[in-house]
Scaffold this motif. Sequence first.
Motif, PDB file in Angstrom:
ATOM      1  N   HIS A   1       1.012  -1.562  -0.068  1.00 59.03           N
ATOM      2  CA  HIS A   1       0.200  -0.020   0.164  1.00 59.03           C
ATOM      3  C   HIS A   1       0.747   1.309   0.173  1.00 59.03           C
ATOM      4  CE1 HIS A   1      -3.367  -2.911   1.723  1.00 59.03           C
ATOM      5  NE2 HIS A   1      -2.962  -3.369   0.834  1.00 59.03           N
ATOM      6  N   LEU A   2       1.781   1.026   0.764  1.00 58.25           N
ATOM      7  CA  LEU A   2       2.490   2.223   0.588  1.00 58.25           C
ATOM      8  C   LEU A   2       3.576   2.652  -0.368  1.00 58.25           C
ATOM      9  CD1 LEU A   2       4.266   4.939   2.335  1.00 58.25           C
ATOM     10  CD2 LEU A   2       5.441   3.414   3.528  1.00 58.25           C
ATOM     11  N   PRO A   3       4.231   1.928  -1.222  1.00 59.28           N
ATOM     12  CA  PRO A   3       4.192   1.753  -2.862  1.00 59.28           C
ATOM     13  C   PRO A   3       3.234   2.531  -3.673  1.00 59.28           C
ATOM     14  CG  PRO A   3       5.281  -0.002  -1.659  1.00 59.28           C
ATOM     15  CD  PRO A   3       4.185   0.055  -1.335  1.00 59.28           C
ATOM     16  N   HIS A   4       1.933   2.248  -3.584  1.00 62.40           N
ATOM     17  CA  HIS A   4       0.700   2.774  -4.138  1.00 62.40           C
ATOM     18  C   HIS A   4       0.617   4.275  -4.056  1.00 62.40           C
ATOM     19  CE1 HIS A   4      -0.061  -1.176  -5.466  1.00 62.40           C
ATOM     20  NE2 HIS A   4      -0.885  -1.098  -6.640  1.00 62.40           N
ATOM     21  N   VAL A   5       0.900   5.004  -2.525  1.00 64.93           N
ATOM     22  CA  VAL A   5       0.668   6.075  -1.933  1.00 64.93           C
ATOM     23  C   VAL A   5       2.071   7.001  -2.872  1.00 64.93           C
ATOM     24  CG1 VAL A   5       0.607   7.670  -0.147  1.00 64.93           C
ATOM     25  CG2 VAL A   5      -0.789   5.589   0.040  1.00 64.93           C
ATOM     26  N   LEU A   6       3.440   6.063  -3.109  1.00 67.56           N
ATOM     27  CA  LEU A   6       3.916   6.348  -2.474  1.00 67.56           C
ATOM     28  C   LEU A   6       4.376   7.413  -5.047  1.00 67.56           C
ATOM     29  CD1 LEU A   6       7.123   5.575  -1.075  1.00 67.56           C
ATOM     30  CD2 LEU A   6       5.601   7.207  -0.387  1.00 67.56           C
ATOM     31  N   ALA A   7       3.705   5.739  -5.232  1.00 66.84           N
ATOM     32  CA  ALA A   7       3.877   5.949  -7.124  1.00 66.84           C
ATOM     33  C   ALA A   7       2.782   7.601  -7.610  1.00 66.84           C
ATOM     34  CB  ALA A   7       3.331   4.950  -7.136  1.00 66.84           C
ATOM     35  N   HIS A   8       1.613   7.557  -5.905  1.00 61.39           N
ATOM     36  CA  HIS A   8       0.894   8.786  -6.962  1.00 61.39           C
ATOM     37  C   HIS A   8       1.580   9.934  -6.853  1.00 61.39           C
ATOM     38  CE1 HIS A   8      -2.886   6.330  -8.415  1.00 61.39           C
ATOM     39  NE2 HIS A   8      -1.633   5.335  -7.414  1.00 61.39           N
TER      40      HIS A   8
ATOM     41  N   GLN B   1      -6.676   3.347  -4.770  1.00 60.87           N
ATOM     42  CA  GLN B   1      -7.694   4.318  -3.616  1.00 60.87           C
ATOM     43  C   GLN B   1      -8.716   3.483  -2.504  1.00 60.87           C
ATOM     44  OE1 GLN B   1     -10.252   8.236  -4.986  1.00 60.87           O
ATOM     45  NE2 GLN B   1     -11.025   8.207  -2.447  1.00 60.87           N
ATOM     46  N   ALA B   2      -9.371   3.215  -2.607  1.00 56.58           N
ATOM     47  CA  ALA B   2     -10.284   2.196  -2.377  1.00 56.58           C
ATOM     48  C   ALA B   2      -9.217   0.210  -1.452  1.00 56.58           C
ATOM     49  CB  ALA B   2     -11.021   1.295  -3.030  1.00 56.58           C
ATOM     50  N   MET B   3      -7.936   0.250  -2.231  1.00 62.84           N
ATOM     51  CA  MET B   3      -7.243  -0.624  -1.201  1.00 62.84           C
ATOM     52  C   MET B   3      -6.170   0.510   0.223  1.00 62.84           C
ATOM     53  SD  MET B   3      -4.281  -2.093  -3.303  1.00 62.84           S
ATOM     54  CE  MET B   3      -3.183  -0.522  -3.222  1.00 62.84           C
ATOM     55  N   ILE B   4      -6.803   1.399   0.085  1.00 59.16           N
ATOM     56  CA  ILE B   4      -5.437   2.341   0.916  1.00 59.16           C
ATOM     57  C   ILE B   4      -6.584   3.224   1.912  1.00 59.16           C
ATOM     58  CG2 ILE B   4      -4.428   4.408   1.452  1.00 59.16           C
ATOM     59  CD1 ILE B   4      -2.758   2.499  -0.582  1.00 59.16           C
ATOM     60  N   VAL B   5      -7.766   2.283   1.791  1.00 55.44           N
ATOM     61  CA  VAL B   5      -8.672   2.805   2.518  1.00 55.44           C
ATOM     62  C   VAL B   5      -9.175   1.734   3.228  1.00 55.44           C
ATOM     63  CG1 VAL B   5     -11.287   3.856   3.183  1.00 55.44           C
ATOM     64  CG2 VAL B   5      -9.660   4.965   1.491  1.00 55.44           C
ATOM     65  N   ASP B   6      -9.401   1.143   3.048  1.00 57.72           N
ATOM     66  CA  ASP B   6      -9.611  -0.540   3.138  1.00 57.72           C
ATOM     67  C   ASP B   6      -8.502  -1.179   4.363  1.00 57.72           C
ATOM     68  OD1 ASP B   6     -12.280  -0.345   1.959  1.00 57.72           O
ATOM     69  OD2 ASP B   6     -10.778  -2.105   0.392  1.00 57.72           O
ATOM     70  N   ASN B   7      -7.237  -0.524   3.920  1.00 57.64           N
ATOM     71  CA  ASN B   7      -5.788  -0.568   5.352  1.00 57.64           C
ATOM     72  C   ASN B   7      -5.840   0.618   5.759  1.00 57.64           C
ATOM     73  OD1 ASN B   7      -4.985  -2.790   6.579  1.00 57.64           O
ATOM     74  ND2 ASN B   7      -2.994  -2.036   5.190  1.00 57.64           N
ATOM     75  N   SER B   8      -6.919   1.069   6.273  1.00 54.71           N
ATOM     76  CA  SER B   8      -6.543   3.159   6.897  1.00 54.71           C
ATOM     77  C   SER B   8      -5.687   2.951   7.893  1.00 54.71           C
ATOM     78  CB  SER B   8      -7.955   3.741   6.204  1.00 54.71           C
ATOM     79  OG  SER B   8      -8.378   3.570   7.301  1.00 54.71           O
ATOM     80  N   ARG B   9      -6.149   2.233   8.912  1.00 51.01           N
ATOM     81  CA  ARG B   9      -4.756   2.066  10.352  1.00 51.01           C
ATOM     82  C   ARG B   9      -3.438   2.428   9.909  1.00 51.01           C
ATOM     83  NH1 ARG B   9      -1.973  -1.182  12.801  1.00 51.01           N
ATOM     84  NH2 ARG B   9      -3.586  -2.865  11.687  1.00 51.01           N
ATOM     85  N   ALA B  10      -3.373   0.584   9.080  1.00 51.79           N
ATOM     86  CA  ALA B  10      -1.753   0.750   8.886  1.00 51.79           C
ATOM     87  C   ALA B  10      -1.683   0.815   7.970  1.00 51.79           C
ATOM     88  CB  ALA B  10      -1.951  -1.017   8.558  1.00 51.79           C
TER      89      ALA B  10
END
Lengths: 343, 343
Positions: B194-201, B239-248
């Motif tokens: 998930h973090l790699p996805h956030v950094l990619a965006h 976006q959905a993937m990040i929100v689904d694991n929002s705490r972590a």
Amino acid sequence: MVTDAPLREPRTMTVGVVTLGLIGGSLALALRDRGIAVSVWDRNPTTRATAREAGLTAFDELEDLAASGVDLLVVASPLFAMSDIMVRIARTVPPHTTITDAGSVKERVRESVNAAGLGSQYVGAHPMAGTEKSGFAHADPHLFDGATWGLTLAEETKLTRALLVLQFITRIMSGRALVTTDRIHDDSVALVSHLPHVLAHSLTGIAATSPNRELAVRLAAGSFRDGTRVARGSATRNQAMIVDNSRAVLGAVDRAIELLTDVRDALDATEPGTEELTEFFTRGAPIVERASDGEASESEVSLDHANWAEQLLAIGATGSLVTGITVGADVAQAITVNVRGNM
Amino acid sequence: MVTDAPLREPRTMTVGVVTLGLIGGSLALALRDRGIAVSVWDRNPTTRATAREAGLTAFDELEDLAASGVDLLVVASPLFAMSDIMVRIARTVPPHTTITDAGSVKERVRESVNAAGLGSQYVGAHPMAGTEKSGFAHADPHLFDGATWGLTLAEETKLTRALLVLQFITRIMSGRALVTTDRIHDDSVALVSHLPHVLAHSLTGIAATSPNRELAVRLAAGSFRDGTRVARGSATRNQAMIVDNSRAVLGAVDRAIELLTDVRDALDATEPGTEELTEFFTRGAPIVERASDGEASESEVSLDHANWAEQLLAIGATGSLVTGITVGADVAQAITVNVRGNM
């Protein structure tokens, strides 16, 4: 208009390469393979001996190579050595020699060039190619095949110098040039090269300090592998690259912190902030579309002798590439550049 | 020790797949190709018709599939639908059916499972495979070839349920399992996916909002391309993937901001902070070395009936994979797991 050096048929151009690391060595071998008269210098006598075995003309003294009167002198040294090398070149280099470089940062190189009094002979260049390896032992004559070269102009840049380097890039090296200023170059590489390196090291650093490190790494799939690839290169070299461009990298890192703070705030809300997150996830869409847009138009642009620099910078600003250049024997004649891209 | 469901020879296992997106569809086709009796359900009648054309047994009602008494029911629905689907399954599913899933986040799925009263029949699973595509139309029976599956245990997990899912993963799907808890799984995928996805965006977002956007993108080389690859997928899905694991993800993003703030402060100093930067650039070294370490030891571990969960979790904690499992006809007999990795 200042015409301070005659243009020659590119195939008869003589080229000097200063220091034989991965970049300088690859360049020298590529020129040798293309039948260009190339002479080189490196501070390491063993490297000079290896270069001679590879069929290159190696000078023992940098000042002698500079004095030899080559048409183009390419300084491919590490940034920290540039200042000293430019001073040494300035001692003996004749006025007709054009000087360029291969540094990944351009403002600092130009400072060294200007401090040595070589500003009017200089055009900045940065071939966008490289590998995780370094040193002449890893030099590859095909490293620059099809490469895009950043080419930077400043107030003091002379037309004939720029044309010579454009011919070198497009005709001899079969590359294409993206013309811009030192500042825009350094800002841009901070965004598209240096920031990705910083983020890659963040990813590996975060995973390495996680209590679940062993397990997390095993769960890693494509996004982690790709996002961290460049962190597998030399940490020392990556660090030096960031420090060499610290002003621009600082701006890019600040922007990354800003975007990540938006994301963390949106995620921290009781109901994740859908609007803010959607903005975050769609902000890059123009870039993503661009990257998948394979088409590029080809055109020819006539350069005006009074406004040539503005014209070339405008081409570069749209992301369009100079892929070729035609100059009459007399520079007062028509100058035509081939342009590929968004123009 | 609770033995609440008899183990069967894996080849005779009957499997149900709930919803036929990319993951469920690929799973159903892989099972069909392996000669396993597979029945499916999807809410879309057209998808059910397509599934029947592909030789799958498709139920019109989820409750009927759940009632059919398959050995293993794999729920491959999007996370937002899990809660409703588990409630519907609970209405008709017999006690001997084991339930697993394919969700990319595990704590939230278990909440849905427990709320539906299915906790003692459930084992969490997450096949680490996928593409940028989605939907049954893109289903690929080879999507899971050689895949690593996260497998999660909790207090309420029964040994026979875990063994059944391990057999399913290792024997039927020819995959390997990384055994862990829901919490560690979710924390780990936040770091490595998930973090790699956030950094990619972040990278694409920063480049897209740069005044030098067109030029910067042209200068982009490998580090930008790799670091932004996953941002080319669906922004909505990311976006959905990040929100689904929002705490972590929030924790991982905070850690990224922390590291980037160290970098920006070191760069902002009059003399860039060499020590801090060296720490930043070398922090990930253990991960980088691990990734290039191709060797892995193979071993066999006998599971103790009293401590089986602790044993499996300990194997997973070292990043070691369960690659096979041998169980006697009577579960009271020896249970041996094949382990590949750092044990």
